[in-house]
Design a protein around this motif. Structure first.
Motif, PDB file in Angstrom:
ATOM      1  N   GLY A  95       0.895  -1.111  -0.074  1.00 27.01           N
ATOM      2  CA  GLY A  95      -0.122   0.154  -0.027  1.00 27.01           C
ATOM      3  C   GLY A  95       0.788   1.048   0.189  1.00 27.01           C
ATOM      4  N   GLY A  96       0.459   2.250  -0.454  1.00 22.47           N
ATOM      5  CA  GLY A  96       1.087   3.500  -0.789  1.00 22.47           C
ATOM      6  C   GLY A  96       1.212   4.139   0.616  1.00 22.47           C
ATOM      7  N   SER A  97       2.613   4.874   0.752  1.00 27.48           N
ATOM      8  CA  SER A  97       2.840   5.422   2.232  1.00 27.48           C
ATOM      9  C   SER A  97       2.481   6.805   2.263  1.00 27.48           C
ATOM     10  N   THR A  98       2.545   7.309   3.647  1.00 30.83           N
ATOM     11  CA  THR A  98       2.131   8.755   3.874  1.00 30.83           C
ATOM     12  C   THR A  98       3.508   9.050   4.608  1.00 30.83           C
ATOM     13  N   ALA A  99       3.487   9.651   5.820  1.00 24.80           N
ATOM     14  CA  ALA A  99       4.574   9.886   6.534  1.00 24.80           C
ATOM     15  C   ALA A  99       5.360   8.656   7.081  1.00 24.80           C
ATOM     16  N   GLN A 100       4.464   7.454   7.391  1.00 22.16           N
ATOM     17  CA  GLN A 100       4.842   6.379   7.617  1.00 22.16           C
ATOM     18  C   GLN A 100       4.679   5.224   6.446  1.00 22.16           C
ATOM     19  N   VAL A 101       5.674   4.181   6.499  1.00 24.27           N
ATOM     20  CA  VAL A 101       5.604   3.231   5.320  1.00 24.27           C
ATOM     21  C   VAL A 101       4.230   2.309   5.282  1.00 24.27           C
ATOM     22  N   GLY A 102       3.838   2.155   4.034  1.00 19.68           N
ATOM     23  CA  GLY A 102       2.482   1.599   4.026  1.00 19.68           C
ATOM     24  C   GLY A 102       2.784   0.373   4.385  1.00 19.68           C
ATOM     25  N   PRO A 103       1.480  -0.490   4.256  1.00 17.09           N
ATOM     26  CA  PRO A 103       1.484  -2.128   4.512  1.00 17.09           C
ATOM     27  C   PRO A 103       1.989  -2.877   3.645  1.00 17.09           C
ATOM     28  N   LYS A 104       2.712  -4.097   3.909  1.00 14.45           N
ATOM     29  CA  LYS A 104       3.379  -4.742   2.813  1.00 14.45           C
ATOM     30  C   LYS A 104       2.279  -5.611   2.109  1.00 14.45           C
ATOM     31  N   GLY A 105       2.692  -5.744   0.890  1.00 13.40           N
ATOM     32  CA  GLY A 105       1.826  -6.987   0.002  1.00 13.40           C
ATOM     33  C   GLY A 105       1.649  -8.278   0.664  1.00 13.40           C
ATOM     34  N   ALA A 106       0.752  -8.838   0.467  1.00 12.20           N
ATOM     35  CA  ALA A 106       0.322 -10.145   0.829  1.00 12.20           C
ATOM     36  C   ALA A 106       1.104 -11.195   0.035  1.00 12.20           C
ATOM     37  N   ALA A 107       1.431 -12.372   0.653  1.00 13.39           N
ATOM     38  CA  ALA A 107       1.883 -13.727   0.166  1.00 13.39           C
ATOM     39  C   ALA A 107       0.994 -14.112  -1.098  1.00 13.39           C
ATOM     40  N   GLY A 108       1.717 -14.792  -1.901  1.00 17.30           N
ATOM     41  CA  GLY A 108       0.731 -15.828  -2.941  1.00 17.30           C
ATOM     42  C   GLY A 108       0.640 -16.890  -2.390  1.00 17.30           C
ATOM     43  N   GLY A 109      -0.158 -17.671  -2.936  1.00 13.43           N
ATOM     44  CA  GLY A 109      -0.362 -19.144  -2.378  1.00 13.43           C
ATOM     45  C   GLY A 109       0.757 -20.186  -2.968  1.00 13.43           C
ATOM     46  N   GLY A 110       0.726 -21.149  -2.066  1.00 13.74           N
ATOM     47  CA  GLY A 110       2.036 -22.008  -2.289  1.00 13.74           C
ATOM     48  C   GLY A 110       1.590 -23.334  -3.202  1.00 13.74           C
ATOM     49  N   ALA A 111       2.681 -23.962  -3.248  1.00 16.41           N
ATOM     50  CA  ALA A 111       2.293 -25.062  -4.583  1.00 16.41           C
ATOM     51  C   ALA A 111       2.516 -26.515  -3.856  1.00 16.41           C
ATOM     52  N   VAL A 112       1.533 -27.327  -4.330  1.00 20.06           N
ATOM     53  CA  VAL A 112       1.861 -28.729  -3.765  1.00 20.06           C
ATOM     54  C   VAL A 112       1.616 -29.695  -5.149  1.00 20.06           C
ATOM     55  N   TYR A 113       2.542 -30.742  -5.216  1.00 16.45           N
ATOM     56  CA  TYR A 113       2.234 -31.629  -6.218  1.00 16.45           C
ATOM     57  C   TYR A 113       1.969 -33.200  -5.640  1.00 16.45           C
ATOM     58  N   VAL A 114       0.697 -33.684  -5.996  1.00 18.43           N
ATOM     59  CA  VAL A 114       0.294 -34.948  -5.460  1.00 18.43           C
ATOM     60  C   VAL A 114       0.522 -35.957  -6.644  1.00 18.43           C
ATOM     61  N   LEU A 115       1.280 -36.803  -6.481  1.00 16.16           N
ATOM     62  CA  LEU A 115       1.835 -37.917  -7.344  1.00 16.16           C
ATOM     63  C   LEU A 115       1.885 -39.420  -6.817  1.00 16.16           C
ATOM     64  N   THR A 116       1.257 -40.275  -7.682  1.00 18.57           N
ATOM     65  CA  THR A 116       1.292 -41.537  -7.558  1.00 18.57           C
ATOM     66  C   THR A 116       1.429 -42.446  -8.637  1.00 18.57           C
ATOM     67  N   GLY A 117       2.099 -43.698  -8.696  1.00 20.63           N
ATOM     68  CA  GLY A 117       2.066 -44.542  -9.797  1.00 20.63           C
ATOM     69  C   GLY A 117       1.020 -45.419  -9.737  1.00 20.63           C
ATOM     70  N   GLY A 118       0.009 -45.392  -8.709  1.00 22.55           N
ATOM     71  CA  GLY A 118      -1.147 -46.227  -8.865  1.00 22.55           C
ATOM     72  C   GLY A 118      -2.320 -45.514  -8.506  1.00 22.55           C
ATOM     73  N   MET A 119      -3.160 -45.658  -7.738  1.00 26.82           N
ATOM     74  CA  MET A 119      -4.501 -45.484  -7.261  1.00 26.82           C
ATOM     75  C   MET A 119      -4.407 -44.064  -6.459  1.00 26.82           C
ATOM     76  N   LEU A 120      -5.045 -42.994  -6.681  1.00 23.85           N
ATOM     77  CA  LEU A 120      -5.222 -41.876  -5.775  1.00 23.85           C
ATOM     78  C   LEU A 120      -6.737 -41.925  -5.359  1.00 23.85           C
TER      79      LEU A 120
END
Length: 341
Positions: free
Chosen positions: A240-265
């Protein structure tokens, strides 16, 4: 933190496909370095016909040369990954996660680190048979993305959570180096209102930041990727934009997950890879942008998908700007596949 029983000490490897091996039909001619096998498929000169190999028919192995003695899973086509385990890789026979399990992907002893061609190190939890049981929560956060590998079978009946949350940590693999710097809101340096930061972008463009009361333009989002070219998490929102004080930090993006099997899921649970909501602004500051959604990749030979199965990777909402006498409100965070921020 609940311990996860996984024998360590052996690093798996990525084995790229050899072009044309077991994927090009032939009668007499094949690409350079290959010969036509008796089954009508091109193969290397020192290997068996494709249909005669011990690994023929394994999930993800069709058309790919498998090093002797190795077990390979997945496909070598980004964002998909091909993982090959050495002959001596000591997989535990069965791993069932119950209750709450926290995995810090930066240094957790439950991880076996793999080095991929484009995505860097990945935290892998692996077993011959792997299950996240009903009522269980597997929470993963940290720099490295998460992979769940069930060599023969994999079940997700509980919750797999790689989302980022305001005050709750960055989801596994979120905010990777490939993210561009999302545009922040404009600052004033004084007491008049600043503008809002843009929402994070990944495979969809984030929203533009809101303008301020003095008509300062909000931050513009980065363009969306046309397709995911690597296994990685989402990108952060703009500050966020700042005034006399530093503005709020941007929020983090989502993570990553890989679901892998050689058989039945077997999948009847929940996978959440959503971005965090924007951090609240102070007086006269611009609101910060929410993080983009992350990435969920699933590969299996066969699937059994229950009616309760849900998977979502939504972006977090931006926070509101501050007023003359007080701060703004934080951005909403997704809690389900239809809870758009």
């Amino acid at each position: 933190m609940r311990a996860v029983a996984l024998i360590l000490g052996v690093t798996a490897c990525y084995s790229p496909a050899r072009e044309g091996v077991c994927s090009v039909a032939c009668t007499t001619e094949c690409p350079s370095g290959l010969v036509c096998g008796g089954d009508g498929l091109c193969r290397a000169t020192d290997e068996l016909d494709c249909s005669s190999r011990p690994d023929a028919g394994d999930a993800g192995d069709a058309g790919v040369d498998v090093p002797p003695g190795e077990r390979c899973f997945g496909h070598d086509s980004p964002p998909y990954l091909r993982v090959c385990l050495p002959p001596a890789f000591p997989l535990v026979e069965s791993l069932e996660l119950t209750g709450f399990t926290l995995v810090e992907t930066d240094n957790d002893a439950a991880c076996t680190l793999l080095v991929g061609p484009t995505s860097g190190e990945i935290c892998v939890i692996a077993a011959e048979s792997l299950a996240v049981q009903s009522g269980a929560v597997l929470r993963a956060k940290g720099v490295r993305p998460l992979m769940l590998l069930g060599a023969s079978q994999l079940a997700i009946r509980g919750i797999v959570d790689v989302a980022s949350r305001r005050g709750g940590g960055v989801g596994a693999g979120a905010n990777p180096p490939g993210c561009k710097l999302t545009n922040a809101g404009q600052s004033t340096g004084g007491s008049v209102g600043a503008s809002g930061g843009a929402g994070g972008s990944f495979q969809g463009a984030g929203g533009k930041g809101g303008a301020s009361v003095v008509q300062l333009e909000g931050g513009a989002p980065d363009g969306a990727m046309t397709a995911a070219t690597a296994f990685r998490g989402g990108c952060p929102g703009g500050a966020g934009g700042s005034t006399a004080q530093v503005g709020p930090k941007g929020a983090a993006g989502g993570g990553a997950v890989y679901v892998l099997t050689g058989g039945m899921l077997s999948f009847s649970g929940t996978i959440n890879a959503s971005g965090a909501g924007g951090n609240p602004a102070g007086t006269q500051q611009g609101g910060s942008g929410g993080g983009s959604g992350g990435l969920i990749v699933v590969e299996s030979a066969t699937q059994s998908i229950g009616t309760t199965a849900t998977a979502f990777a939504l972006g977090g909402g931006g926070s509101t700007g501050g007023g003359d006498t007080g701060g703004g409100t934080p951005g909403n965070e997704p809690t389900g596949p239809t809870s758009f921020a």
